[in-house]
Design a protein around this motif. Structure first.
Motif, short mmCIF file in Angstrom:
data_model
loop_
_atom_site.label_atom_id
_atom_site.label_comp_id
_atom_site.label_asym_id
_atom_site.label_seq_id
_atom_site.Cartn_x
_atom_site.Cartn_y
_atom_site.Cartn_z
N PRO A 56 38.44 56.78 29.12
CA PRO A 56 38.61 55.97 30.34
C PRO A 56 39.24 54.61 30.08
CG PRO A 56 36.45 57.00 30.32
CD PRO A 56 37.05 57.23 28.96
N LEU A 57 38.95 54.03 28.90
CA LEU A 57 39.51 52.72 28.60
C LEU A 57 40.91 52.80 27.98
CD1 LEU A 57 36.34 50.97 27.09
CD2 LEU A 57 37.42 50.48 29.29
N GLY A 58 41.36 53.99 27.70
CA GLY A 58 42.69 54.14 27.10
C GLY A 58 42.70 53.82 25.62
N ILE A 59 41.56 54.00 24.95
CA ILE A 59 41.47 53.72 23.53
C ILE A 59 41.73 55.01 22.75
CG2 ILE A 59 39.97 52.93 21.66
CD1 ILE A 59 38.41 51.32 23.76
N PRO A 60 42.71 55.03 21.88
CA PRO A 60 42.99 56.26 21.13
C PRO A 60 41.95 56.47 20.02
CG PRO A 60 44.49 54.54 20.44
CD PRO A 60 43.71 53.97 21.59
N MET A 61 41.68 57.73 19.70
CA MET A 61 40.86 58.05 18.55
C MET A 61 41.77 58.18 17.33
SD MET A 61 37.85 60.60 19.96
CE MET A 61 38.98 61.73 20.80
N ILE A 62 41.42 57.48 16.29
CA ILE A 62 42.29 57.39 15.12
C ILE A 62 41.50 57.74 13.86
CG2 ILE A 62 43.79 55.65 16.18
CD1 ILE A 62 42.27 53.52 14.63
N ARG A 63 42.19 57.81 12.76
CA ARG A 63 41.58 58.02 11.45
C ARG A 63 41.83 56.79 10.58
NH1 ARG A 63 43.19 64.28 9.87
NH2 ARG A 63 42.15 65.29 11.67
N PHE A 64 41.04 56.69 9.51
CA PHE A 64 41.17 55.54 8.61
C PHE A 64 41.53 56.02 7.22
CE2 PHE A 64 39.08 52.83 5.37
CZ PHE A 64 39.85 51.69 5.53
N SER A 65 42.52 55.39 6.65
CA SER A 65 42.93 55.65 5.27
C SER A 65 43.10 54.30 4.57
CB SER A 65 44.24 56.43 5.22
OG SER A 65 44.76 56.46 3.91
N VAL A 66 42.37 54.12 3.50
CA VAL A 66 42.48 52.85 2.76
C VAL A 66 43.91 52.60 2.33
CG1 VAL A 66 41.87 51.72 0.59
CG2 VAL A 66 40.08 52.71 1.99
N ASP A 67 44.55 53.61 1.76
CA ASP A 67 45.90 53.40 1.22
C ASP A 67 46.86 52.91 2.29
OD1 ASP A 67 45.07 54.20 -1.29
OD2 ASP A 67 45.53 56.31 -0.94
N ASN A 68 46.92 53.62 3.41
CA ASN A 68 47.87 53.24 4.46
C ASN A 68 47.49 51.91 5.12
OD1 ASN A 68 49.31 55.60 4.02
ND2 ASN A 68 48.17 56.75 5.57
N PHE B 186 40.90 41.96 -2.99
CA PHE B 186 40.31 43.29 -3.14
C PHE B 186 41.36 44.39 -3.13
CE2 PHE B 186 39.90 42.05 1.39
CZ PHE B 186 40.68 43.04 1.99
N TYR B 187 42.60 44.06 -2.76
CA TYR B 187 43.66 45.08 -2.73
C TYR B 187 43.89 45.68 -4.12
CZ TYR B 187 48.22 47.22 -1.93
OH TYR B 187 49.27 48.12 -1.84
N ARG B 188 43.63 44.88 -5.18
CA ARG B 188 43.84 45.37 -6.54
C ARG B 188 42.93 46.54 -6.88
NH1 ARG B 188 44.07 39.68 -7.54
NH2 ARG B 188 41.89 39.74 -8.24
N GLU B 189 41.81 46.66 -6.17
CA GLU B 189 40.87 47.74 -6.45
C GLU B 189 40.91 48.83 -5.37
OE1 GLU B 189 37.14 46.40 -8.81
OE2 GLU B 189 37.29 45.05 -7.10
N ARG B 190 42.04 48.96 -4.71
CA ARG B 190 42.13 49.93 -3.61
C ARG B 190 41.93 51.36 -4.09
NH1 ARG B 190 46.97 48.29 -5.17
NH2 ARG B 190 48.70 49.77 -5.47
N SER C 261 32.89 50.15 7.81
CA SER C 261 31.55 50.15 7.22
C SER C 261 31.20 48.72 6.85
CB SER C 261 31.49 51.04 5.97
OG SER C 261 30.28 50.86 5.27
N THR C 262 29.93 48.40 6.88
CA THR C 262 29.50 47.06 6.49
C THR C 262 29.65 46.84 4.99
OG1 THR C 262 27.21 47.86 6.30
CG2 THR C 262 27.85 46.85 8.39
N ARG C 263 29.98 47.89 4.25
CA ARG C 263 30.15 47.77 2.80
C ARG C 263 31.58 47.41 2.41
NH1 ARG C 263 26.63 51.92 -0.60
NH2 ARG C 263 26.33 50.00 -1.77
N TYR C 264 32.49 47.49 3.38
CA TYR C 264 33.86 47.06 3.08
C TYR C 264 33.92 45.52 3.10
CZ TYR C 264 35.88 51.74 3.43
OH TYR C 264 36.21 53.05 3.20
N PRO C 265 34.90 44.94 2.40
CA PRO C 265 35.01 43.49 2.36
C PRO C 265 35.26 42.90 3.76
CG PRO C 265 36.36 44.48 0.63
CD PRO C 265 35.90 45.60 1.53
N ALA C 266 34.66 41.75 4.01
CA ALA C 266 34.91 41.02 5.26
C ALA C 266 36.23 40.26 5.14
CB ALA C 266 33.77 40.06 5.55
N SER D 124 39.45 53.60 -2.18
CA SER D 124 39.98 54.76 -1.46
C SER D 124 39.04 55.95 -1.53
CB SER D 124 41.36 55.14 -2.02
OG SER D 124 41.26 55.55 -3.37
N ARG D 125 38.12 55.96 -2.47
CA ARG D 125 37.14 57.05 -2.57
C ARG D 125 35.92 56.80 -1.70
NH1 ARG D 125 37.14 58.20 -9.14
NH2 ARG D 125 39.42 58.15 -9.40
#
Length: 227
Positions: free
Chosen positions: A100-112, A123-127, A39-44, A131-132
């Motif tokens: 076709p490109l061999g790209i896997p579909m994955i999930r995102f978890s902040v913690d992991n 920003f890791y201190r506010e994970r 998301s564009t709201r996550y830190p760059a 995470s919400r």
């Protein structure tokens, strides 16, 4: 028997190979931020220059965001800024090209994900808040900002009230001091007037005294000298 084990091992390697090799080479189409989440709201975390090569490690199935690797760093980029080579032409990475490109579909978890790649980031201190989800994080931050602003306004109002009370006390004290000085000045004036009046009365009484005729020298034969 030995040949059988070799064939089984080779088959296992072949079964694992697609999972290991599932990735695709892509190219950024603009100077784009690589972010800590989809998301564009996550830190760059980095800026990928236009035309740079990235390794696409996986993409989400519900939104068009992909986990990419760039110069050893990891992060997320929108698929609308990444192209890949498909059938001798470049295409923007989208769900229709994942398989076709061999790209896997994955999930995102902040913690992991953050535990793996961003432990040294501020920003890791506010994970726990992140995470919400970024919407919750920003809503929580906005609430904290509003609370802080309200506290600041309350402090300012309290300071203004204290200043106003202090100014009122100062004015009252100045008014009392002025009255006391005025009373002292009136007392001094009245005392001075009385003293001047007493002196003037003494002067008038001295003028009213008649000279004693005996104070003058008597000439012989003057009848007044016989009194």
């Amino acid at each position: 028997m030995k040949n059988l084990f070799v064939k089984i091992a080779a088959a296992g390697v072949l079964m694992l190979a697609p999972a290991i090799a599932q990735a695709a080479e892509g190219y950024s189409t603009a100077n784009v931020n690589m972010r800590a989440g989809p998301s564009t709201r996550y830190p760059a975390v980095a800026v990928i220059p236009a035309g740079s090569s990235v390794e696409i490690r996986g993409c989400l199935s519900d939104v068009n965001w992909c986990d990419v690797e760039f110069y050893g760093g990891r992060g997320w980029v929108s698929g609308q800024y990444v192209q890949a080579l498909y059938q001798q032409r470049r295409v923007y990475v989208g769900p229709q090209y994942y398989r076709p490109l061999g790209i896997p579909m994955i999930r995102f978890s902040v913690d992991n994900y953050w535990d793996r790649y961003y432990r040294n980031r501020d920003f890791y201190r506010e994970r726990d808040r992140w995470s919400r989800g970024p919407d919750y994080y920003y809503r929580d931050r906005d609430n904290r900002d509003r609370d802080r602003d309200r506290d600041n306004r309350d402090r300012d109002r309290n300071w203004r009230e204290r200043d106003r009370d202090r100014d009122g006390r100062d004015r009252d004290r100045d008014w009392r001091d002025d009255n006391q000085r005025g009373d002292r000045q009136r007392d001094d004036l009245q005392r001075g007037d009385r003293q001047r009046g007493d002196r003037q009365g003494d002067d008038r009484r001295g003028d009213d005294r008649r000279p004693d005729r005996r104070d003058f020298g008597c000439r012989p034969g003057d009848p007044s000298c016989d009194e």
